[in-house]
Design an enzyme around this catalytic site. Structure first.
Site, PDB file in Angstrom:
ATOM      1  N   CYS A  18       6.900 -15.364  -8.605  1.00 26.54           N
ATOM      2  CA  CYS A  18       7.483 -14.045  -8.876  1.00 26.54           C
ATOM      3  C   CYS A  18       8.923 -14.061  -8.371  1.00 26.54           C
ATOM      4  CB  CYS A  18       6.694 -12.987  -8.115  1.00 26.54           C
ATOM      5  SG  CYS A  18       6.740 -13.308  -6.337  1.00 26.54           S
ATOM      6  N   HIS A  47       3.234 -18.348   0.784  1.00 21.81           N
ATOM      7  CA  HIS A  47       1.943 -18.997   1.049  1.00 21.81           C
ATOM      8  C   HIS A  47       1.684 -20.124   0.053  1.00 21.81           C
ATOM      9  CE1 HIS A  47       0.276 -15.361   3.463  1.00 21.81           C
ATOM     10  NE2 HIS A  47       0.798 -16.275   4.238  1.00 21.81           N
ATOM     11  N   CYS A 108      10.753  -9.838   0.629  1.00 21.46           N
ATOM     12  CA  CYS A 108      10.887  -9.412  -0.767  1.00 21.46           C
ATOM     13  C   CYS A 108      11.391  -7.962  -0.793  1.00 21.46           C
ATOM     14  CB  CYS A 108       9.536  -9.495  -1.471  1.00 21.46           C
ATOM     15  SG  CYS A 108       9.621  -8.849  -3.162  1.00 21.46           S
ATOM     16  N   HIS A 136      -3.069  -9.889   7.420  1.00 19.13           N
ATOM     17  CA  HIS A 136      -2.087 -10.456   6.488  1.00 19.13           C
ATOM     18  C   HIS A 136      -0.683 -10.194   7.043  1.00 19.13           C
ATOM     19  CE1 HIS A 136       0.345 -11.077   2.890  1.00 19.13           C
ATOM     20  NE2 HIS A 136      -0.652 -11.829   2.468  1.00 19.13           N
ATOM     21  N   GLU A 138       2.081  -9.500   5.692  1.00 18.34           N
ATOM     22  CA  GLU A 138       2.785  -8.330   5.136  1.00 18.34           C
ATOM     23  C   GLU A 138       2.312  -7.050   5.822  1.00 18.34           C
ATOM     24  OE1 GLU A 138       2.850  -7.837   0.796  1.00 18.34           O
ATOM     25  OE2 GLU A 138       2.984  -5.668   1.136  1.00 18.34           O
ATOM     26  N   CYS A 207       2.993  -4.559  -6.513  1.00 20.72           N
ATOM     27  CA  CYS A 207       4.235  -4.926  -7.202  1.00 20.72           C
ATOM     28  C   CYS A 207       3.976  -5.333  -8.653  1.00 20.72           C
ATOM     29  CB  CYS A 207       4.923  -6.048  -6.437  1.00 20.72           C
ATOM     30  SG  CYS A 207       4.122  -7.629  -6.654  1.00 20.72           S
ATOM     31  N   SER A 235      -3.275 -16.817   0.300  1.00 21.13           N
ATOM     32  CA  SER A 235      -2.453 -16.009  -0.617  1.00 21.13           C
ATOM     33  C   SER A 235      -3.270 -14.826  -1.116  1.00 21.13           C
ATOM     34  CB  SER A 235      -1.990 -16.877  -1.787  1.00 21.13           C
ATOM     35  OG  SER A 235      -1.603 -16.067  -2.869  1.00 21.13           O
ATOM     36  N   SER A 236      -2.865 -13.629  -0.714  1.00 26.42           N
ATOM     37  CA  SER A 236      -3.628 -12.425  -1.062  1.00 26.42           C
ATOM     38  C   SER A 236      -3.701 -12.244  -2.571  1.00 26.42           C
ATOM     39  CB  SER A 236      -2.961 -11.207  -0.415  1.00 26.42           C
ATOM     40  OG  SER A 236      -3.519 -10.024  -0.900  1.00 26.42           O
ATOM     41  N   SER A 280       2.803 -17.317  -5.494  1.00 25.03           N
ATOM     42  CA  SER A 280       3.518 -18.294  -4.662  1.00 25.03           C
ATOM     43  C   SER A 280       3.232 -19.735  -5.084  1.00 25.03           C
ATOM     44  CB  SER A 280       3.166 -18.085  -3.188  1.00 25.03           C
ATOM     45  OG  SER A 280       1.784 -17.899  -3.027  1.00 25.03           O
TER      46      SER A 280
HETATM   47 FE1  SF4 Z   1       7.581  -9.497  -3.959  1.00 24.73          FE
HETATM   48 FE2  SF4 Z   1       5.191 -10.304  -3.053  1.00 24.73          FE
HETATM   49 FE3  SF4 Z   1       5.369  -9.009  -5.370  1.00 24.73          FE
HETATM   50 FE4  SF4 Z   1       6.292 -11.454  -5.206  1.00 24.73          FE
HETATM   51  S1  SF4 Z   1       4.140 -10.853  -4.962  1.00 24.73           S
HETATM   52  S2  SF4 Z   1       7.358  -9.701  -6.174  1.00 24.73           S
HETATM   53  S3  SF4 Z   1       7.066 -11.518  -3.106  1.00 24.73           S
HETATM   54  S4  SF4 Z   1       5.895  -8.185  -3.362  1.00 24.73           S
END
Ligand code: SF4
Length: 321
Positions: A18, A47, A108, A136, A138, A207, A235-236, A280
């Site tokens: 992303c 991650h 991010c 986590h 975040e 997101c 990785s969530s 990721s």
């Molecule tokens: Fe941002 Fe995480 Fe969404 Fe990627 S997955 S755009 S790093 S919030």
């Protein structure tokens, strides 16, 4: 005619990197070019072991805590430390300053937005309920935007039913960015029913990348007997893709870090396989998986795209020019 069994592979799109991950990796690479090695990175920048190992090979040094970074001696330049894409608590930023480190923030921008929302609600006197997963990074970073005890973590519908805010008329919610869209909607529905005056971001802070990758899995799942999600166990957003495919009826839904982890025995007799990757995971690992599948099966590849992504985040000012 091939003597290998036929396999239709449905490749989900969007998948993999992303904009936030891409930016975080660029920040480490640019910092190494500009300042030279070593550049320190607190926690995994994203991650993914492949990403971390390749940055380590270029001179990045990954640390768990800031006290592993040598403090500058008098007259020495400050060491550079980069905060990961998941974001950090305010106390970590302050500790870096106290230690005389030059910090670069790879958080991010979509996580930073959640930090701002949470801080604003706290400043305006609301108790913040954060929907997310304990432990986590975040979540730790977001909870660390307000004083200890000022934010309550909600991990499930049961938590949402049980939470007892100090003032039910004065609460707000925020969410981790990488949650299941559907599960989070259920939790928000409970909070909204129990606390009609609750303030929040509208739907959730999940997101665009998390949402799109889940949509892409939904688009392929009903045509797949099995699915492979390329991603890391921590990785969530990758784990949510595995869960989603299983919920949608895929008999086999497995997370693999690399092609070496493909569970061949589980793919025996499978004729349709979905492949995707968490935000990721680099595309090179997906292509390795496809190549490995081609050695065992006569593969017909079909890419199924639900949307195009054109999001780009700019680098921090210190690295932009
Ligand atoms: Fe941002 Fe995480 Fe969404 Fe990627 S997955 S755009 S790093 S919030």
């Amino acid at each position: 005619m091939s003597d290998k069994p036929a396999l239709t592979v449905l490749l989900a799109s969007p998948r993999g990197f992303c904009a936030g991950v891409d930016r975080a990796i660029q920040i480490v690479e640019q910092a190494l070019v500009r300042y030279g090695a070593p550049v320190y990175v607190r926690h995994e920048i994203v991650h993914n072991k492949h990403v971390v190992d390749s940055l380590r090979a270029k001179g990045a040094v990954f640390v768990d805590e800031l006290d592993e970074i040598p403090a500058p001696l008098p007259g020495q330049e400050s060491a550079h430390v980069i905060f990961s894409a998941h974001g950090v608590a305010k106390s970590v930023v302050a500790a870096a300053e106290d230690r005389g480190l030059a910090a670069l923030d790879a958080t991010c921008p979509l996580v930073s937005k959640v930090h701002s929302e949470a801080s604003r609600h706290h400043f305006q006197g609301r108790e913040v309920l954060l929907i997310g997963h304990a432990g986590h990074p975040e979540v730790e970073g977001t909870m660390g935007q307000v004083p200890p005890g000022a934010m309550t973590l909600i991990e499930s519908v049961a938590d949402a039913e049980a939470v007892q805010p100090r003032d039910p008329a004065n609460v707000a919610y925020a969410t981790q960015t990488t949650l299941s869209v559907d599960d989070t909607a259920e939790i928000i529905a409970v909070l909204t029913r129990r606390f009609p005056a609750i303030k929040g971001p509208g739907k959730a802070d999940i997101c665009y990348a998390t949402t799109n990758r889940q949509q892409a899995v939904k688009a392929i799942a009903e045509r797949c007997e099995a699915i492979l999600v390329v991603g890391a166990p921590n990785s969530s957003n990758s784990k949510r893709l595995v869960e989603l495919a299983a919920q949608l009826g895929c008999k086999v839904s497995v997370l693999v870090q690399t092609a070496a982890e493909i569970p061949w025995e589980k793919l025996q007799g499978v004729r349709s396989l979905g492949v995707t990757a968490g935000a990721s995971a680099p595309e090179i690992l997906v292509q390795d998986v496809i190549r490995a599948l081609q050695t065992h099966f006569d593969v017909s590849l079909e890419e199924v795209s639900v949307t195009r992504e054109d999001v780009i985040f700019s680098l921090p000012k210190a690295l932009a020019s």
